[in-house]
Structures are given as C-alpha cells and as structure tokens.
Scaffold this motif. Structure first.
Motif, PDB file in Angstrom:
ATOM      1  N   SER A 105      -3.856  -0.754   8.495  1.00  0.00           N
ATOM      2  CA  SER A 105      -3.270   0.541   8.883  1.00  0.00           C
ATOM      3  C   SER A 105      -1.896   0.745   8.256  1.00  0.00           C
ATOM      4  CB  SER A 105      -3.126   0.645  10.403  1.00  0.00           C
ATOM      5  OG  SER A 105      -4.352   0.419  11.026  1.00  0.00           O
ATOM      6  N   ILE A 106      -1.087  -0.327   8.219  1.00  0.00           N
ATOM      7  CA  ILE A 106       0.250  -0.208   7.610  1.00  0.00           C
ATOM      8  C   ILE A 106       0.111   0.140   6.129  1.00  0.00           C
ATOM      9  CG2 ILE A 106       2.336  -1.488   6.922  1.00  0.00           C
ATOM     10  CD1 ILE A 106       2.138  -3.057   9.551  1.00  0.00           C
ATOM     11  N   ILE A 107      -0.839  -0.523   5.452  1.00  0.00           N
ATOM     12  CA  ILE A 107      -1.041  -0.257   4.017  1.00  0.00           C
ATOM     13  C   ILE A 107      -1.439   1.207   3.802  1.00  0.00           C
ATOM     14  CG2 ILE A 107      -2.551  -0.808   2.048  1.00  0.00           C
ATOM     15  CD1 ILE A 107      -2.440  -3.767   3.149  1.00  0.00           C
ATOM     16  N   ASN A 108      -2.259   1.749   4.704  1.00  0.00           N
ATOM     17  CA  ASN A 108      -2.625   3.172   4.624  1.00  0.00           C
ATOM     18  C   ASN A 108      -1.423   4.091   4.835  1.00  0.00           C
ATOM     19  OD1 ASN A 108      -5.288   2.802   3.980  1.00  0.00           O
ATOM     20  ND2 ASN A 108      -5.966   2.709   6.124  1.00  0.00           N
ATOM     21  N   ARG A 109      -0.594   3.730   5.815  1.00  0.00           N
ATOM     22  CA  ARG A 109       0.629   4.514   6.050  1.00  0.00           C
ATOM     23  C   ARG A 109       1.526   4.512   4.823  1.00  0.00           C
ATOM     24  NH1 ARG A 109       2.532   4.954  11.561  1.00  0.00           N
ATOM     25  NH2 ARG A 109       0.709   5.693  12.664  1.00  0.00           N
ATOM     26  N   ILE A 115       3.647   4.487  -1.553  1.00  0.00           N
ATOM     27  CA  ILE A 115       3.831   3.058  -1.841  1.00  0.00           C
ATOM     28  C   ILE A 115       2.444   2.436  -1.867  1.00  0.00           C
ATOM     29  CG2 ILE A 115       4.750   0.891  -0.914  1.00  0.00           C
ATOM     30  CD1 ILE A 115       7.100   2.563   0.111  1.00  0.00           C
ATOM     31  N   ILE A 116       2.030   2.060  -3.059  1.00  0.00           N
ATOM     32  CA  ILE A 116       0.644   1.619  -3.232  1.00  0.00           C
ATOM     33  C   ILE A 116       0.608   0.100  -3.338  1.00  0.00           C
ATOM     34  CG2 ILE A 116      -1.492   1.978  -4.565  1.00  0.00           C
ATOM     35  CD1 ILE A 116      -0.187   4.620  -3.543  1.00  0.00           C
ATOM     36  N   ILE A 117       0.141  -0.555  -2.272  1.00  0.00           N
ATOM     37  CA  ILE A 117      -0.072  -2.001  -2.365  1.00  0.00           C
ATOM     38  C   ILE A 117      -1.493  -2.310  -1.942  1.00  0.00           C
ATOM     39  CG2 ILE A 117       2.368  -2.675  -2.103  1.00  0.00           C
ATOM     40  CD1 ILE A 117       1.662  -3.429   0.801  1.00  0.00           C
ATOM     41  N   ASP A 118      -1.983  -3.434  -2.455  1.00  0.00           N
ATOM     42  CA  ASP A 118      -3.379  -3.797  -2.307  1.00  0.00           C
ATOM     43  C   ASP A 118      -3.533  -4.796  -1.142  1.00  0.00           C
ATOM     44  OD1 ASP A 118      -5.977  -4.168  -2.777  1.00  0.00           O
ATOM     45  OD2 ASP A 118      -5.781  -4.820  -4.874  1.00  0.00           O
TER      46      ASP A 118
END
Ligand code: AMP
Ligand code: ZN
Ligand code: FE
Ligand code: FE
Length: 270
Positions: A105-109, A115-118
């Motif tokens: 969820s944090i990565i989606n936020r 901010i694009i991280i995998d």
C-alpha cells in the motif's frame, strides 16, 4: 556482565544477520545481547545457536512490539518469552503479514506522488520477509528520491505524512499481557522519544516491568529523569543501543546485568 539489550538483525530492519551480530558483539567485548527485532522472534534461535561457538556469551530472547497509543507510535520490548508460546507465534505471524500488505500500500501511495519503487527491490532488502518502513526508505535512497532515511520519514513515511499507511498492531495493554502470558518481561522502549509523556504512566498502570532508560537517542536529562521514575515505581532499569547496522553503535549503550537480578537469574536458566 555487560549486555546490550536492544539489537536488530535482518529479521527486521537491521543490516547484519543474527550470526554476524553475535560475532560483532563478541569483538566489542560484550557478555551478551538481546535480539529485539520488530514484531518477530524468528532471529533469536539462530543467534542462540551461533552463541554456542563462544564460551560464556549469552543471547537473551527478545522482541520489540510496535504499538499505537493516542495517535503515537509506542515501542514495547519483551525479554525471555517462551518462543513456542502459541499466542506469541500466532500474533507475530499476523503482524508480519500485515507488514507485507502495508508495504504494498505504501508503494502504491508513493506512486501517486511520482515516486516509483519496485516491491521486489524492497523485498530484496528485507531478506527475511519482515518488511519495515526503513526497507522502503533504503530503496528510495537507492533510486535517488531522498538522501537518507530521515528525509524519507520526514517527507513521506512517518505517521501523518502523505505515504503513511496504518497496519495491524496490538494495544499497549494487549502487548504487555501477551509478553506476560508467554512468561516474559516487558519494558517500555526509548520513552524519551515519546511526545506524550502520559503514555509512560499508562504503561506503568498496565503492568509494565521496566523502562529503557539508556538509549542511543536519549539525552542525559532523559536518562536521569527515567531512572528516577523507574526507581520510584520499582521498575527494572534497562538500556541498549538500538543497533541497526546503519544506526546505533553495537555495545555503545549497555547495562550491567548484575544490577538487574530479575534478568540475571533468567540467563542462568536458559
Ligand atoms: P516500522 O517497523 O515500519 O514501524 O518502522 C520502524 C523503524 O523505523 C524503527 O526502527 C525506527 O528506527 C525507524 N524510524 C521510525 N521513525 C523514524 C524517523 N523519523 N527517522 C528515521 N527512522 C525512523
Ligand atoms: Zn528498526
Ligand atoms: Fe523502537
Ligand atoms: Fe529498536
């Protein structure tokens, strides 16, 4: 007997695995350490096995639970729990899977904030699958979005910041109960960092056994204040470096276990 009672490994957001941490602690001249990973006890057994390579080096089984109280994060340390207690195993498993869901969820936020991280890169850093926000912060540093962990928390990951996502956690009361049910000793971690100091009284009212008076981020005033408070409330006084590999220096904060009979008597029974 010199012990550092607050140490993280790769079973949470530490950089060194439990075996490396044991080797390092021995070179630092410590007589023992407590492994206190966030919400998990899975690294403890490995450290205990490794410690048997040395004469008279002790591992105290520990954990650091992340609770929330009055909209603030409160960390409660547990020591000497029975590692096979079914409630402890069940709840720590549940906490770990909620960390995985939260990381996604944090990565989606973050993506909404450009901010694009995998997820796979974050997972690689969390080598034992217990993902914390520092793993996300380190991935953001690698990709050049922030310069250090502090910036990642201050701008995005801290409670109330744009990429913050809540997760399953226990209340302070339930955490202390769980530690006691599994035969452990509960200690309020780094109280000097609390914004709302009434939480300390709340912990005492709910049966906390000790206060972490010595910590890498405590001032001399914090130390003095919480030592006095612990003495008045007849609580154990503990301390540790909160070593993570990139924060805290192992053994720089330690306590003499001879001054904590309730703990000293337990190590001889392990
Ligand atoms: P989590 O396990 O995801 O709740 O993350 C907790 C970890 O993040 C702890 O080890 C803290 O040391 C670290 N942390 C929390 N807040 C900050 C902050 N403002 N700056 C740097 N590290 C932090
Ligand atoms: Zn941590
Ligand atoms: Fe903590
Ligand atoms: Fe910690």
């Amino acid at each position: 007997m010199k012990f550092d009672l607050h140490v993280h490994t790769t079973y949470s957001d530490g950089i060194f695995n439990p075996m490396e941490v044991v080797d390092l602690a021995v070179t630092k001249g410590l007589d023992g350490i407590a492994i206190t990973d966030h919400d998990t006890i899975r690294g403890v057994e490995i450290a205990i096995n490794k410690s048997k390579e040395y004469n008279n080096f002790y591992i105290i089984p520990g954990i650091e639970f992340g609770c929330v109280c009055n909209n603030e994060e409160v960390h409660i340390l547990g020591y000497f729990m029975d590692l096979d207690n079914i409630d402890l195993v069940y709840i720590t498993n549940k906490l770990q899977s909620s960390r995985t869901d939260r990381a996604k969820s944090i990565i989606n936020r973050l993506k909404e904030l450009d901010i694009i991280i995998d997820y796979d890169d974050v997972k690689k850093l969390a080598s034992n699958n217990n993902i914390g926000r520092p793993h996300i912060a380190r991935t953001m540093i690698e990709k050049g979005y922030v310069k250090d962990i502090k910036e990642a928390f201050d701008r995005y990951l801290d409670r109330g910041k744009p990429a913050y996502v809540d997760r399953y956690h226990l209340t302070i009361k339930n955490t202390i109960e769980l530690i006691h049910k599994s035969n452990g000793i509960s200690v309020l971690a780094h109280p000097g960092l609390l914004k709302d100091k009434t939480i300390v009284d709340y912990c005492i009212d709910n049966g906390i056994d000790g206060i972490e008076c010595y910590h890498s981020n405590h001032t001399n005033e914090d130390e003095k204040y919480f030592r006095q408070l612990a003495k008045e409330a007849n609580l154990i006084i503990t301390g540790g470096s909160d070593f993570h590999g990139d924060r805290g220096v192992l053994g720089d904060i330690s306590v003499n276990l001879d001054n904590i009979p309730r703990m000293k008597e337990r190590i001889n029974n392990e």
